[in-house]
Structure formats: structure tokens, C-alpha cells
Design an enzyme around this catalytic site. Sequence first.
Site, mmCIF file in Angstrom:
data_model
loop_
_atom_site.group_PDB
_atom_site.id
_atom_site.type_symbol
_atom_site.label_atom_id
_atom_site.label_comp_id
_atom_site.label_asym_id
_atom_site.label_seq_id
_atom_site.Cartn_x
_atom_site.Cartn_y
_atom_site.Cartn_z
ATOM 1 N N ARG A 80 0.901 -1.166 0.069
ATOM 2 C CA ARG A 80 0.044 0.109 0.196
ATOM 3 C C ARG A 80 0.967 1.318 -0.020
ATOM 4 O O ARG A 80 1.993 1.397 0.748
ATOM 5 C CB ARG A 80 -0.910 -0.058 1.095
ATOM 6 C CG ARG A 80 -1.723 -1.037 1.287
ATOM 7 C CD ARG A 80 -3.071 -0.872 2.356
ATOM 8 N NE ARG A 80 -4.033 -2.124 1.887
ATOM 9 C CZ ARG A 80 -3.880 -3.410 2.219
ATOM 10 N NH1 ARG A 80 -2.747 -4.061 2.558
ATOM 11 N NH2 ARG A 80 -4.885 -4.331 1.808
ATOM 12 N N HIS A 105 -0.944 -2.612 -4.832
ATOM 13 C CA HIS A 105 -0.293 -3.464 -5.710
ATOM 14 C C HIS A 105 -0.378 -2.902 -7.177
ATOM 15 O O HIS A 105 -0.671 -3.414 -7.933
ATOM 16 C CB HIS A 105 -1.112 -4.670 -5.682
ATOM 17 C CG HIS A 105 -1.138 -5.727 -4.295
ATOM 18 N ND1 HIS A 105 0.232 -5.496 -3.512
ATOM 19 C CD2 HIS A 105 -1.669 -6.603 -3.919
ATOM 20 C CE1 HIS A 105 0.089 -6.123 -2.572
ATOM 21 N NE2 HIS A 105 -1.150 -7.062 -2.617
ATOM 22 N N HIS A 179 2.818 -13.022 -5.823
ATOM 23 C CA HIS A 179 1.780 -13.191 -4.826
ATOM 24 C C HIS A 179 1.186 -14.398 -4.667
ATOM 25 O O HIS A 179 -0.008 -14.545 -4.715
ATOM 26 C CB HIS A 179 0.714 -12.006 -5.203
ATOM 27 C CG HIS A 179 -0.243 -11.508 -4.225
ATOM 28 N ND1 HIS A 179 -0.990 -12.184 -3.365
ATOM 29 C CD2 HIS A 179 -0.039 -10.278 -3.628
ATOM 30 C CE1 HIS A 179 -1.640 -11.552 -2.248
ATOM 31 N NE2 HIS A 179 -0.877 -10.229 -2.465
ATOM 32 N N ASP A 252 -1.240 -9.805 8.384
ATOM 33 C CA ASP A 252 -0.997 -8.865 7.167
ATOM 34 C C ASP A 252 0.145 -7.994 7.275
ATOM 35 O O ASP A 252 0.054 -6.870 6.856
ATOM 36 C CB ASP A 252 -2.427 -8.380 6.768
ATOM 37 C CG ASP A 252 -2.407 -7.990 5.278
ATOM 38 O OD1 ASP A 252 -1.497 -8.037 4.636
ATOM 39 O OD2 ASP A 252 -3.581 -7.673 4.892
ATOM 40 N N GLU A 313 5.231 -12.538 0.614
ATOM 41 C CA GLU A 313 5.695 -11.753 -0.425
ATOM 42 C C GLU A 313 6.918 -10.992 0.090
ATOM 43 O O GLU A 313 7.094 -10.281 0.870
ATOM 44 C CB GLU A 313 4.798 -10.555 -0.677
ATOM 45 C CG GLU A 313 3.453 -11.296 -0.852
ATOM 46 C CD GLU A 313 2.162 -10.182 -0.354
ATOM 47 O OE1 GLU A 313 2.288 -8.927 -0.840
ATOM 48 O OE2 GLU A 313 1.274 -10.599 0.134
HETATM 49 C C1 FUC Z 1 -1.703 -8.712 0.305
HETATM 50 C C2 FUC Z 1 -2.342 -7.999 1.463
HETATM 51 C C3 FUC Z 1 -3.376 -7.204 1.490
HETATM 52 C C4 FUC Z 1 -4.527 -7.653 0.292
HETATM 53 C C5 FUC Z 1 -3.849 -8.321 -0.770
HETATM 54 C C6 FUC Z 1 -5.015 -9.311 -1.607
HETATM 55 O O1 FUC Z 1 -0.574 -8.371 -0.145
HETATM 56 O O2 FUC Z 1 -1.345 -7.199 2.132
HETATM 57 O O3 FUC Z 1 -4.082 -6.758 2.648
HETATM 58 O O4 FUC Z 1 -5.398 -8.228 0.899
HETATM 59 O O5 FUC Z 1 -2.599 -8.912 -0.534
#
Ligand code: FUC
Length: 347
Positions: A80, A105, A179, A252, A313
Site C-alpha cells: 500500500r 499493488h 503473490h 497481514d 511476499e
Molecule cells: C496482500 C495484503 C493485502 C491484500 C492483498 C490481496 O498483499 O497485504 O491486505 O488483501 O494481498
Amino acid sequence: MKIVKEQFAEFDGKVVTSYTMINKNGMEVTTIDYGCIITKILVPDREGIVENVVLGFDTLSEYQKYSPYFGAIIGRHAGRIANAEFELDGVNYHLAKNNNGNHLHGGLEGFDKVIWDTEVVEEEEATSLVFHYLSKDGEEGYPGNLKMKVTYTLNNQNELQLSYEGVSDKKTVVNVTNHAYFNLSGNLKRDTLNHTLTLKSDQFLELDEELIPTGKILSVENTAFDFRAGRRLIDGTVSNDPQNVLAGKGYDHPFLLNDNNNKEIHLFDEESGRGLIIETNQPAVVLYAGTQLEDNFSIRGVKSKKYLGLCLETQGLPDSLNHPQFPSAILEKDEVYHSITTFKFTN
Ligand code: FUC
């Protein structure tokens, strides 16, 4: 080593192709050129049973309709950015507000939603897929023409290496990751709450209610964020720590890594015997425990639900542009960005 190429879908008048790399142990990694998405990773359990350990779909339309970035490359800036804005050399840049008024993202059409040009490199002991994409100056609000190259390499030691390189013709920001949502049980037999995670990390970032870093760096000591000696993911769901609660009962959070390139992240599923060791040159890993996974769709016949997969990640810190004390995500003109992460599967 072998690679199998197939048509996956058609999108925007173009063919989306899937590529499956297969090593001599029967480990398979399937990737599509749309978003460089890893759709499947097949690895053996302790009995030698080969099953899929990531969340993914068999059709492009499911990715476009439901996917919360399953297996995709995230960029130009993963994580973010508060209020979707930042300043670079006195210029204010405005990005898409695609998450509660914040940027997430890479924006509305990030690196996960474009088709990448692909080259296949086949060698005796390894196979690579090399993806190229030119992110144009101003795309999603970011400055500079950024030439990206992502390389996925599978070898016969059951290691999948992800290498990200980028060069821009103007000063810009880059923070790229993958991701993938892991679930080592195999074919999504169970959720990930009994997986054990070991993290070489003494510190994590405090987040606010919108999951934006407050700027404070917290110690993991005496919290459910202490994964140094191994901890099951379920601990975050029963913890009353306000940081676990605001993350939707779980995690998170960005963790600062103590070590680089030395087995700093280890995920293990006792029941199947499958393990995943992650090494990276990046300063942090975001542990996202699948707390926002929705249940209004199925994943290859299994109903999606909270905690069905978890993401690790590897990357720089989110919102670093607004926190000068964090490692910088700024990439100078003509400087080479190079981030590298290896996923090694064990059984
Ligand atoms: C991750 C999280 C977020 C989000 C996303 C889909 O990277 O940090 O909160 O929900 O993925």
C-alpha cells in the site's frame, strides 16, 4: 529438463499461453504469460504423492473475476501507498486509489493484469521462462519508462528461483514481488492454520486500521509475531494482540528479515511432510495469512475460504516513500533494480 507449452485463453485479441516446467523429480511449475501468474506448483509429499501447493485457476475468466492476485507478479509497487500519492524531487505523483483511498499493488491495471512477452530457455539441469514488459512513463501514474524482466527458473533440486530486474529512463519507484498463495497440504485438502512458519525476523511494522504502516517498528518479542523458533499460523487467529485483530484475526504484516540468503523463511506442513524454504536478497517479507479470502467462488472444486492459502511476499517495505526511515524503493535513472527470491520445496 522439459517444458510444455499450451494455449490457455484469448484476451484482448491475443493468445494467453501457459508454460509447464517439469524437472526430473516430477516437480512441475505452470505459469501463464498474463501477469506471469504461477497457476500450479506440483510437489511430492513425504510419501512421494505429487500434488498442487498453490491457489490458482484453470481459466483466465476466473482470474479476472475472482483472483486476489493469486500467483501473480505485483508491481510497479507492491503493497500500500498511503493516500495513493508520493513526492519525488518536488513533484507530486497521484496513483489510483484502489484500496480504501489508498494505492495497492500497482493500481487498476498493474503488472498482474498485462500480457508479458516470453522466452523459453531450456538447459540440461534447469529450465527458465523469461518474461519482458515495458511499463510506460505515466502508466498507473508512475514516472519513467520502466523495462522489466522477470525470470522463473526451475532446477532439479526442486528450487524455483524468481528474479526481477528493471531499468527506468527516469527516477521512479519499484518494489516487485510474487503473490503466490501457498497451501502445502496438497490440492487444498486443509486450510493453512496448522502450517508452521519459522522466520528469522526480530521486528515487524505496526499497521493502522487501513493496513498502512504507522511508521513504528515493533519487536516480535512476547507476541504472536515471534516466529523465530517456529509457530503455527493458528496462533494469530486466537491472539488478542490489536495488530492480529486489525489484520482480520491473523497476519497481514511486513517483517524485517535479519538474514539475507540464508534460509530466512521456512514454511512446513507436518501432516504432508512438505516444506518450503525461502531465501531472498530483499529486506522484508509480507506475511499475508489469507484473512480477506472470500468464499463466493471455488478453486478447482474447493470452496475458497479465509486462511485457505498464505502469502510470503519478499519485497521492500510498503509505503516507504512516506517513511524516510524505511529502506528506499526509489530507483535512479538507468540504475538496475534486481530482486531475487528462491523457493525450495522439501518433503
Ligand atoms: C496482500 C495484503 C493485502 C491484500 C492483498 C490481496 O498483499 O497485504 O491486505 O488483501 O494481498
